[in-house]
Design a protein around this motif. Structure first.
Motif, PDB file in Angstrom:
ATOM      1  N   THR A   1     -38.273  13.746 -18.318  1.00 51.82           N
ATOM      2  CA  THR A   1     -37.637  14.862 -18.659  1.00 51.82           C
ATOM      3  C   THR A   1     -36.498  14.786 -19.622  1.00 51.82           C
ATOM      4  O   THR A   1     -36.397  13.598 -19.584  1.00 51.82           O
ATOM      5  N   ASN A   2     -35.926  15.662 -19.989  1.00 54.65           N
ATOM      6  CA  ASN A   2     -34.923  15.442 -20.935  1.00 54.65           C
ATOM      7  C   ASN A   2     -33.498  15.312 -20.110  1.00 54.65           C
ATOM      8  O   ASN A   2     -32.492  15.538 -20.536  1.00 54.65           O
ATOM      9  N   LYS A   3     -33.760  15.410 -18.731  1.00 61.10           N
ATOM     10  CA  LYS A   3     -32.190  15.279 -17.848  1.00 61.10           C
ATOM     11  C   LYS A   3     -32.499  13.743 -17.260  1.00 61.10           C
ATOM     12  O   LYS A   3     -33.372  12.904 -17.262  1.00 61.10           O
ATOM     13  N   PHE A   4     -30.994  13.483 -16.919  1.00 61.31           N
ATOM     14  CA  PHE A   4     -30.860  12.009 -16.533  1.00 61.31           C
ATOM     15  C   PHE A   4     -29.667  12.111 -15.470  1.00 61.31           C
ATOM     16  O   PHE A   4     -28.894  13.018 -15.695  1.00 61.31           O
ATOM     17  N   LEU A   5     -29.597  11.279 -14.498  1.00 57.37           N
ATOM     18  CA  LEU A   5     -28.723  11.124 -13.717  1.00 57.37           C
ATOM     19  C   LEU A   5     -27.643   9.994 -13.721  1.00 57.37           C
ATOM     20  O   LEU A   5     -28.151   8.864 -14.294  1.00 57.37           O
ATOM     21  N   VAL A   6     -26.428  10.365 -13.602  1.00 57.16           N
ATOM     22  CA  VAL A   6     -25.245   9.172 -14.035  1.00 57.16           C
ATOM     23  C   VAL A   6     -24.497   8.988 -12.843  1.00 57.16           C
ATOM     24  O   VAL A   6     -24.270  10.052 -11.934  1.00 57.16           O
ATOM     25  N   VAL A   7     -24.373   7.681 -12.162  1.00 58.33           N
ATOM     26  CA  VAL A   7     -23.596   7.375 -11.097  1.00 58.33           C
ATOM     27  C   VAL A   7     -22.276   7.021 -11.426  1.00 58.33           C
ATOM     28  O   VAL A   7     -21.902   5.870 -12.071  1.00 58.33           O
ATOM     29  N   SER A   8     -21.446   8.000 -11.360  1.00 60.11           N
ATOM     30  CA  SER A   8     -20.032   7.832 -11.892  1.00 60.11           C
ATOM     31  C   SER A   8     -19.244   7.245 -10.781  1.00 60.11           C
ATOM     32  O   SER A   8     -19.441   7.403  -9.544  1.00 60.11           O
ATOM     33  N   ASN A   9     -18.092   6.490 -10.921  1.00 58.29           N
ATOM     34  CA  ASN A   9     -17.172   6.073 -10.079  1.00 58.29           C
ATOM     35  C   ASN A   9     -15.929   6.715  -9.892  1.00 58.29           C
ATOM     36  O   ASN A   9     -15.082   6.550  -9.328  1.00 58.29           O
ATOM     37  N   ILE A  10     -15.857   8.073 -10.493  1.00 60.12           N
ATOM     38  CA  ILE A  10     -14.664   8.702 -10.242  1.00 60.12           C
ATOM     39  C   ILE A  10     -15.261  10.008  -9.925  1.00 60.12           C
ATOM     40  O   ILE A  10     -16.219  10.616 -10.434  1.00 60.12           O
ATOM     41  N   SER A  11     -14.582  11.188  -9.135  1.00 58.16           N
ATOM     42  CA  SER A  11     -15.038  12.492  -8.907  1.00 58.16           C
ATOM     43  C   SER A  11     -13.765  13.369  -9.410  1.00 58.16           C
ATOM     44  O   SER A  11     -13.028  14.082  -8.489  1.00 58.16           O
ATOM     45  N   PRO A  12     -13.563  13.648 -10.580  1.00 59.74           N
ATOM     46  CA  PRO A  12     -12.880  14.599 -11.072  1.00 59.74           C
ATOM     47  C   PRO A  12     -13.131  16.079 -10.580  1.00 59.74           C
ATOM     48  O   PRO A  12     -14.173  16.433 -10.460  1.00 59.74           O
ATOM     49  N   ASP A  13     -12.100  17.056 -10.584  1.00 64.96           N
ATOM     50  CA  ASP A  13     -12.428  18.249 -10.162  1.00 64.96           C
ATOM     51  C   ASP A  13     -13.369  18.874 -11.387  1.00 64.96           C
ATOM     52  O   ASP A  13     -14.059  19.513 -11.123  1.00 64.96           O
ATOM     53  N   ASP A  14     -13.186  18.605 -12.518  1.00 64.22           N
ATOM     54  CA  ASP A  14     -13.952  19.158 -13.624  1.00 64.22           C
ATOM     55  C   ASP A  14     -14.755  17.821 -14.307  1.00 64.22           C
ATOM     56  O   ASP A  14     -14.096  17.134 -14.892  1.00 64.22           O
ATOM     57  N   ALA A  15     -15.999  17.823 -13.873  1.00 65.62           N
ATOM     58  CA  ALA A  15     -16.715  16.801 -14.324  1.00 65.62           C
ATOM     59  C   ALA A  15     -17.305  16.840 -15.755  1.00 65.62           C
ATOM     60  O   ALA A  15     -18.053  15.871 -16.225  1.00 65.62           O
ATOM     61  N   SER A  16     -17.020  17.877 -16.546  1.00 58.46           N
ATOM     62  CA  SER A  16     -17.567  18.175 -17.582  1.00 58.46           C
ATOM     63  C   SER A  16     -17.551  17.277 -18.882  1.00 58.46           C
ATOM     64  O   SER A  16     -18.241  16.704 -19.654  1.00 58.46           O
ATOM     65  N   LEU A  17     -16.141  16.456 -18.855  1.00 57.20           N
ATOM     66  CA  LEU A  17     -15.653  15.400 -19.952  1.00 57.20           C
ATOM     67  C   LEU A  17     -16.562  14.205 -19.606  1.00 57.20           C
ATOM     68  O   LEU A  17     -17.027  13.530 -20.571  1.00 57.20           O
ATOM     69  N   VAL A  18     -16.823  13.799 -18.324  1.00 52.66           N
ATOM     70  CA  VAL A  18     -17.773  12.749 -17.809  1.00 52.66           C
ATOM     71  C   VAL A  18     -19.057  12.674 -18.194  1.00 52.66           C
ATOM     72  O   VAL A  18     -19.711  12.017 -18.942  1.00 52.66           O
ATOM     73  N   ILE A  19     -19.644  14.032 -18.024  1.00 59.75           N
ATOM     74  CA  ILE A  19     -20.759  14.355 -18.335  1.00 59.75           C
ATOM     75  C   ILE A  19     -21.102  14.275 -19.864  1.00 59.75           C
ATOM     76  O   ILE A  19     -22.044  13.817 -20.396  1.00 59.75           O
ATOM     77  N   GLY A  20     -20.283  15.272 -20.723  1.00 58.25           N
ATOM     78  CA  GLY A  20     -20.166  14.912 -22.079  1.00 58.25           C
ATOM     79  C   GLY A  20     -20.227  13.780 -22.681  1.00 58.25           C
ATOM     80  O   GLY A  20     -20.926  13.248 -23.702  1.00 58.25           O
ATOM     81  N   GLY A  21     -19.307  12.718 -21.985  1.00 58.48           N
ATOM     82  CA  GLY A  21     -19.233  11.267 -22.687  1.00 58.48           C
ATOM     83  C   GLY A  21     -20.530  10.786 -22.557  1.00 58.48           C
ATOM     84  O   GLY A  21     -20.720   9.925 -23.523  1.00 58.48           O
ATOM     85  N   ASN A  22     -21.052  10.789 -21.500  1.00 58.47           N
ATOM     86  CA  ASN A  22     -22.400   9.996 -21.045  1.00 58.47           C
ATOM     87  C   ASN A  22     -23.512  10.473 -22.148  1.00 58.47           C
ATOM     88  O   ASN A  22     -24.315   9.692 -22.360  1.00 58.47           O
ATOM     89  N   GLU A  23     -23.410  11.854 -22.358  1.00 56.91           N
ATOM     90  CA  GLU A  23     -24.492  12.496 -23.240  1.00 56.91           C
ATOM     91  C   GLU A  23     -24.124  11.908 -24.715  1.00 56.91           C
ATOM     92  O   GLU A  23     -25.159  11.651 -25.258  1.00 56.91           O
ATOM     93  N   ARG A  24     -23.047  11.538 -25.006  1.00 59.33           N
ATOM     94  CA  ARG A  24     -22.679  11.289 -26.363  1.00 59.33           C
ATOM     95  C   ARG A  24     -23.088   9.920 -26.477  1.00 59.33           C
ATOM     96  O   ARG A  24     -23.642   9.275 -27.551  1.00 59.33           O
ATOM     97  N   VAL A  25     -22.996   8.982 -25.275  1.00 58.83           N
ATOM     98  CA  VAL A  25     -23.164   7.600 -25.486  1.00 58.83           C
ATOM     99  C   VAL A  25     -24.771   7.387 -25.561  1.00 58.83           C
ATOM    100  O   VAL A  25     -25.305   6.517 -26.230  1.00 58.83           O
ATOM    101  N   VAL A  26     -25.571   8.008 -24.880  1.00 60.85           N
ATOM    102  CA  VAL A  26     -26.803   7.836 -24.660  1.00 60.85           C
ATOM    103  C   VAL A  26     -27.648   8.249 -26.028  1.00 60.85           C
ATOM    104  O   VAL A  26     -28.744   7.702 -26.285  1.00 60.85           O
ATOM    105  N   ARG A  27     -27.120   9.428 -26.581  1.00 61.51           N
ATOM    106  CA  ARG A  27     -27.883   9.878 -27.775  1.00 61.51           C
ATOM    107  C   ARG A  27     -28.084   8.813 -28.985  1.00 61.51           C
ATOM    108  O   ARG A  27     -29.311   8.835 -29.532  1.00 61.51           O
ATOM    109  N   PRO A  28     -27.141   8.123 -29.544  1.00 62.87           N
ATOM    110  CA  PRO A  28     -27.419   6.946 -30.359  1.00 62.87           C
ATOM    111  C   PRO A  28     -28.391   5.844 -30.145  1.00 62.87           C
ATOM    112  O   PRO A  28     -29.333   5.589 -30.647  1.00 62.87           O
TER     113      PRO A  28
END
Length: 743
Positions: free
Chosen positions: A315-342
């Motif tokens: 599928t076009n979904k994937f799971l990331v195991v992060s080492n931090i647990s921020p209240d708002d994880a959108s930046l972590v999610i967005g960062g990983n999505e930008r990294v995988v695209r190239p």
């Protein structure tokens, strides 16, 4: 003796993630074993190991503050050396006693005991048990010295912090603190330029306090979790990741599940201290690329867990195991999505570019790829594999099979010169299958190209069609014969060309596919290809050139190759290879639970149809359960020994007119009844019935050995009795060598 639980932690900078699990297990096991050996911990003490990205730790229950004293008996020297003729102590004995803290008064108490051919003097004493500080110091240094460190680094200690004798340290990563707690008490030990204490560091960003103080050995894990935001246990952290991955996949829905990969799970567990699984996605347009490419780049480069649907499609979904647990994880999610695209874009680019050139157009490029400096290029190797594949296919099928096997063998290695495989070597074969379908080749050929490397590892699937089996056999046999021919054989645990795996692959295909091909014929078909004069000469020239280079480099002299061209590949190559294959077969059968006796009995006959081996083993196991089996196995061994000692070869023939004794007549009659029935069962493939029929021979065989002299004075009687035994031996050993079952 009172005991307390012990906690030791070594806090370091980030450890190599792929090695962390083994490092944690080794640190705990060596340290605990050393404490047990010194009598400081009981043999049944519970040992718990901890390993996180920045720490190695171990908890040992019921550790004593001091080991109990031990009675020790020490050998001093031979009596003849230590005492004179009058029984007085020699100077050498007194000096030895003095070194042990005793004086001349101890001579009277020395014990005498045999020691080989002479008598020796022994000194009994009590050795004071080691204190925990002494014993833990030794155990800690042992544990550090025996760590399976992949690569050591050397670093300087901070000025003013080093201990006497310590200014630089060689270790896997810089160490910053050491905990050694016996209950609540700090045990004074030193290691890597550090003094022991009771404090450590927690999570780099989310620890509640710094430093984290451990008040008691038993509070270690709970304190780190509460104050340090770290799950110290590798196993608990791994289980938490598994739980969160499953929960995230369920949240996505649609029967999605994370990819099953234990190695990736272990590596990610070694990268995080408190895992937090997040759901990310990429553009669905990338799903046009073969999913193996996308999965590999996400796993290998980013350590992500791709999500598969209920049909195991990416599928076009994937799971990331992060080492931090921020209240708002959108930046972590967005960062990983930008990294995988190239990464995915690169995979798509490679795939699109590769499809612009057909596999057939890439065949000539293989002439520029060196396979082995003594065996030529991949292009030359492909021609050998093609010839072997055609020879095998001609025996197993029709002209269609021969043509498809030839085509698959010709194109099987062409994906080695594609951009995708150049970037991801793990995809060799897989991409060849995709590109073959893109070129419009038959599905059978495409699958054979993809599968010809199989089985790649223990437990891997076999090629899915006959074309694939033929090409896989040809590829593996070419590798085996080539490497055996030039002497590149496995040694110990080193097998750089995976020859053991190739041999096991041949074994598995012949057995599990029940291929109607005798092993000797199969090896000969491959050998006949390499026995071609052109190939022999080319291999010899390369081998000579390589040897001359080595000699010239060593001696600095000019060398000239000999015009004489002996055979690089000869009959000894096939003999050695067959023995190697049977050896691998024996090993895998023992791993499957068959006893060494059962395996030896079957393989002693060198069965050529390997597909029959499981049936032969089942027959041997059933025969061994019979009450007559031990006696018959022993008799078979006895018969074999008699025949070995006989002069010349003994023919399995019986002259009824020369049967004199009742016991030999009875045995001959029994053989006339049993042998035809046993042979018929064997001919029909019923090996169990063949061996069970032999049970009727027990009584006449026993009577024969009780009442008949084999080595009779009359040469004719002796020869006939040997012929009777040879007939018996032949009848008993058609399925397996039953003498191997004798105790």
């Amino acid at each position: 003796m009172t005991t307390k639980n012990l906690l030791v932690e070594l806090f370091v900078e980030e450890l190599p993630p792929k090695a962390l699990k083994k490092l944690g297990e080794a640190f705990s096991s060596v340290l605990a074993d050393s404490l047990k050996a010194q009598g400081l911990a009981a043999a049944d003490a519970t040992v718990t190991h901890f390993a996180s990205p920045r720490r190695l730790a171990v908890h040992v229950t019921a550790v004593a503050a001091q080991a109990a004293d031990k009675a020790v008996s020490q050998k001093l020297m031979p009596v003849a050396v230590g005492l004179d003729a009058s029984g007085n102590a020699a100077p050498a004995l007194l000096k030895r006693l003095q070194a042990l803290g005793a004086d001349a008064s101890a001579v009277a108490g020395l014990k005498r005991a045999p020691d080989g051919k002479a008598e020796a003097l022994f000194y009994d004493s009590n050795v004071k048990g080691a204190t925990l500080a002494e014993g833990l110091q030794k155990a800690l240094l042992d544990a550090i010295a025996k760590l399976p460190i992949p690569k050591v680094m050397t670093y300087q200690l901070e000025s003013g912090c080093e201990l006497p004798g310590w200014s630089s340290v060689s270790f896997v990563r810089p160490a910053h603190s050491l905990i050694a707690l016996h209950g609540a008490d700090v045990v004074p030990v030193q290691a890597l330029g550090l003094n022991s204490g009771n404090s450590t560091q927690g999570h780099r960003f989310e620890a509640a306090v710094s430093p984290v103080v451990i008040q008691d050995a038993d509070a270690y894990a709970a304190t780190l979790a509460k104050d340090g935001s770290v799950i110290a246990s590798f196993a608990e952290r791994r289980a938490e990741i598994v739980r969160q991955l499953a929960a995230a996949a369920a949240k996505v829905g649609g029967g999605c599940k994370p990819i099953d990969d234990d190695a990736l799970l272990d590596e990610v567990t070694a990268l995080v201290e408190r895992p937090n699984v997040l759901i990310c996605e990429f553009e669905s347009q990338f799903l046009d690329v073969p999913q193996e490419c996308l999965i590999l780049t996400m796993k290998a480069n980013q350590k992500y867990f791709p999500l598969l649907d209920a049909n195991n499609k990416l599928t076009n979904k994937f799971l990331v195991v992060s080492n931090i647990s921020p209240d708002d994880a959108s930046l972590v999610i967005g960062g990983n999505e930008r990294v995988v695209r190239p990464r995915l874009a690169d995979a798509k680019f490679f795939f699109d570019q590769d499809r612009k050139k057909s596999l057939e157009d890439r065949v000539k490029l293989l002439d520029k790829v060196v396979y082995h400096n003594k065996l030529g290029t991949q292009g030359e190797r492909v021609e050998r594999v093609r010839a072997i594949a055609k020879a095998i296919a001609a025996q197993l099928g029709d002209a269609t099979l021969v043509a498809q096997a030839d085509q698959a063998a010709q194109l099987a290695k062409t994906d080695l010169v594609t951009d995708m495989v150049g970037e991801f070597p793990e995809l060799q074969g897989i991409m060849g299958g995709y590109y073959a379908l893109n070129d419009g080749l038959p599905e059978a050929v495409a699958h054979a190209i993809e599968d010809h490397y199989k089985p790649r590892f223990a437990g891997d699937t076999l090629p899915r069609n006959t074309v694939g089996v033929v090409v896989a056999l040809a590829d593996k046999l070419e590798t085996l014969l080539g490497m055996f021919g030039i002497g590149n054989l496995p040694t110990g645990d080193k097998d750089p060309f995976a020859l053991r795996r190739h041999a096991l692959g041949v074994v598995r295909m012949l057995i599990e596919q029940n291929i109607a091909f005798e092993l000797a014929s199969l090896v000969k078909a491959a050998f006949d290809v390499l026995d071609d004069p052109v190939i022999q000469r080319a291999a010899w020239d390369r081998q000579q050139a390589e040897e001359l280079k080595v000699k010239a480099a060593a001696g600095g002299i000019s060398m000239h190759a000999s015009s004489f061209s002996p055979r690089v590949f000869d009959s000894s190559t096939t003999v050695n290879l067959a023995a190697f294959i049977y050896d691998r077969l024996a090993g895998t059968l023992r791993e499957q639970g068959y006893s060494a006796q059962e395996v030896d009995a079957v393989l002693a006959l060198r069965p050529q149809r390997l597909g029959d081996v499981p049936k032969r083993l089942a027959a041997v196991r059933a025969f061994a359960a019979l009450p007559e089996a031990p006696a018959l196995a022993a008799a078979n061994k006895r018969v074999g020994n008699i025949l070995k000692k006989a002069e010349g070869e003994v023919a399995a023939q019986i002259n009824d007119a020369l049967l004199v004794e009742p016991a030999e007549k009875a045995l001959a009659d029994a053989l006339k009844l049993v042998a035809p029935a046993a042979d018929a069962a064997r001919a029909s493939g019923n090996y169990t019935a063949n061996l069970q029929a032999l049970a009727a021979l027990k009584a006449p065989v026993d009577a024969f050995f009780d009442g008949v002299m084999v080595n009779a004075e009359d040469p004719a009687l002796k020869a006939n009795r040997l012929g009777l035994l040879a007939t018996l031996h032949t009848a008993m050993n058609r399925v397996a060598d039953l003498s191997k079952l004798a105790a």
